[in-house]
Scaffold this active site. Structure first.
Site, short mmCIF file in Angstrom:
data_model
loop_
_atom_site.label_atom_id
_atom_site.label_comp_id
_atom_site.label_asym_id
_atom_site.label_seq_id
_atom_site.Cartn_x
_atom_site.Cartn_y
_atom_site.Cartn_z
N HIS A 1 34.13 24.13 11.95
CA HIS A 1 35.05 25.17 12.43
C HIS A 1 35.02 26.38 11.51
CE1 HIS A 1 39.38 26.60 13.26
NE2 HIS A 1 38.67 26.85 14.34
N ARG A 2 34.68 27.53 12.09
CA ARG A 2 34.52 28.79 11.33
C ARG A 2 33.60 28.55 10.12
NH1 ARG A 2 40.94 30.73 11.16
NH2 ARG A 2 41.51 29.72 13.14
N GLU B 1 31.17 26.60 14.90
CA GLU B 1 32.01 27.42 15.76
C GLU B 1 32.34 28.66 14.97
OE1 GLU B 1 36.00 28.85 17.30
OE2 GLU B 1 35.38 28.30 15.29
N ASP C 1 34.10 33.02 15.43
CA ASP C 1 34.90 33.94 16.25
C ASP C 1 34.33 35.34 16.15
OD1 ASP C 1 37.25 31.96 16.56
OD2 ASP C 1 36.96 32.10 14.40
N HIS D 1 37.93 36.05 12.69
CA HIS D 1 38.89 35.44 13.61
C HIS D 1 39.95 36.43 14.11
CE1 HIS D 1 42.50 33.10 14.73
NE2 HIS D 1 41.64 32.18 15.14
N GLU E 1 33.05 32.08 19.94
CA GLU E 1 34.34 32.28 20.61
C GLU E 1 34.66 33.77 20.68
OE1 GLU E 1 37.98 30.44 19.07
OE2 GLU E 1 39.10 31.67 20.50
N LYS F 1 37.00 36.69 20.92
CA LYS F 1 38.42 36.89 20.61
C LYS F 1 38.98 38.17 21.23
CE LYS F 1 39.82 33.44 17.96
NZ LYS F 1 40.80 32.48 18.52
N ASP G 1 37.52 21.57 10.42
CA ASP G 1 37.36 22.31 9.15
C ASP G 1 36.59 21.48 8.14
OD1 ASP G 1 38.98 24.28 10.26
OD2 ASP G 1 40.80 23.59 9.24
O1 G3P Z 1 37.24 26.95 19.34
C1 G3P Z 1 38.29 26.18 18.91
C2 G3P Z 1 39.24 26.87 17.98
O2 G3P Z 1 38.52 27.63 17.07
C3 G3P Z 1 40.24 27.72 18.71
O3 G3P Z 1 41.29 28.17 17.91
O4 G3P Z 1 42.49 29.87 16.57
O5 G3P Z 1 40.85 28.38 15.48
O6 G3P Z 1 40.10 30.20 16.99
P1 G3P Z 1 41.16 29.20 16.68
CA CA Z 2 37.82 29.84 17.01
#
Ligand code: G3P
Ligand code: CA
Length: 219
Positions: free
Chosen positions: A6-7, A33, A35, A48, A94, A96, A214
């Site tokens: 994640h990120r 993943e 953003d 993000h 993703e 945004k 994470d």
């Molecule tokens: O893609 C899943 C997750 O990243 C969505 O929430 O706020 O972490 O971008 P957020």
């Molecule tokens: Ca995200």
């Protein structure tokens, strides 16, 4: 089941930075993943929030800075991240904001046609579902992930409309019944953001297809 950082590897290194994506590679993820927002000169930037306030020592909206300025704050371009990642990694982009779908589609097409990447290794996801309609209309080879934090039922209906690849729900929405329903409808399930050992055990027991964490090494 694939492991998605994640990120990058947000639990270990500052999110959405090249160092965070390198850490995810070092932890042997299947994918990452990230953003994206657009800079003032139309570059796809990996960050993000819509402002740079939380994650850098600057202040202001991403859209008001050039890509050169944003890079000086440590914010990478999507191109830099893709060039860091081996083309065998899966990358969930993703969206945004509502202004980047076409540019991200164009960049994916360029990486597939010129840089030896495969459509298999890209996904576009968004909570802003109008973006996903654009993807569905412009390039049916790009995988769509329908993000939802409140209703799997509504997400599933939309996933059918845009012929999505996956539904990407907040993990607390999941139960054996709705997992079965989504699978029976032909969708993969990529769930987020699953960090504690108990929660990871829970979503694994449901046989989801992708886990976004994470701490991707804990999956
Ligand atoms: O893609 C899943 C997750 O990243 C969505 O929430 O706020 O972490 O971008 P957020
Ligand atoms: Ca995200």
């Amino acid at each position: 089941m694939i492991k998605i950082g994640h990120r990058g590897a947000k639990g270990y290194v500052a999110e959405n930075t090249l160092a965070s994506f390198q850490k995810a590679i070092d932890l042997i993820v299947d994918g990452i993943e990230l953003d994206v927002h657009l800079s003032s000169n139309g570059e796809i930037m990996v960050i993000h929030d819509e402002t740079i306030d939380r994650t850098t020592n600057g202040n202001g909206f991403v859209k008001d800075f050039t890509s050169v300025e944003l890079k000086q704050f440590g914010i990478p371009t999507l191109t830099e991240v893709l060039d860091l990642m081996n083309h065998n990694f899966f990358v969930n982009i993703e969206l945004k904001s509502n202004d980047s779908a076409e540019k991200v589609i164009d960049l994916i097409e360029k990486y597939v046609s010129e840089n030896n990447w495969d459509y298999e290794n890209f996904m576009i996801s968004s909570f802003l579902w109008a973006n996903l309609e654009i993807v569905s209309q412009k390039n049916k080879k790009i995988k769509i992930g329908v993000l939802s934090e409140d209703s799997i039922e509504i997400a599933l209906t939309f996933a059918k409309e845009v012929k999505a690849f996956s539904v990407n729900p907040y993990f607390k929405l999941l139960n054996p019944e709705n997992v079965k329903l989504m699978h029976n409808e032909g969708f993969q399930i990529h769930t987020w953001t699953v960090n504690s050992p108990e929660d990871i055990t829970f979503v694994k027991s449901l046989l989801v297809d992708g886990i976004i964490s994470d701490f991707p090494d804990k999956i």
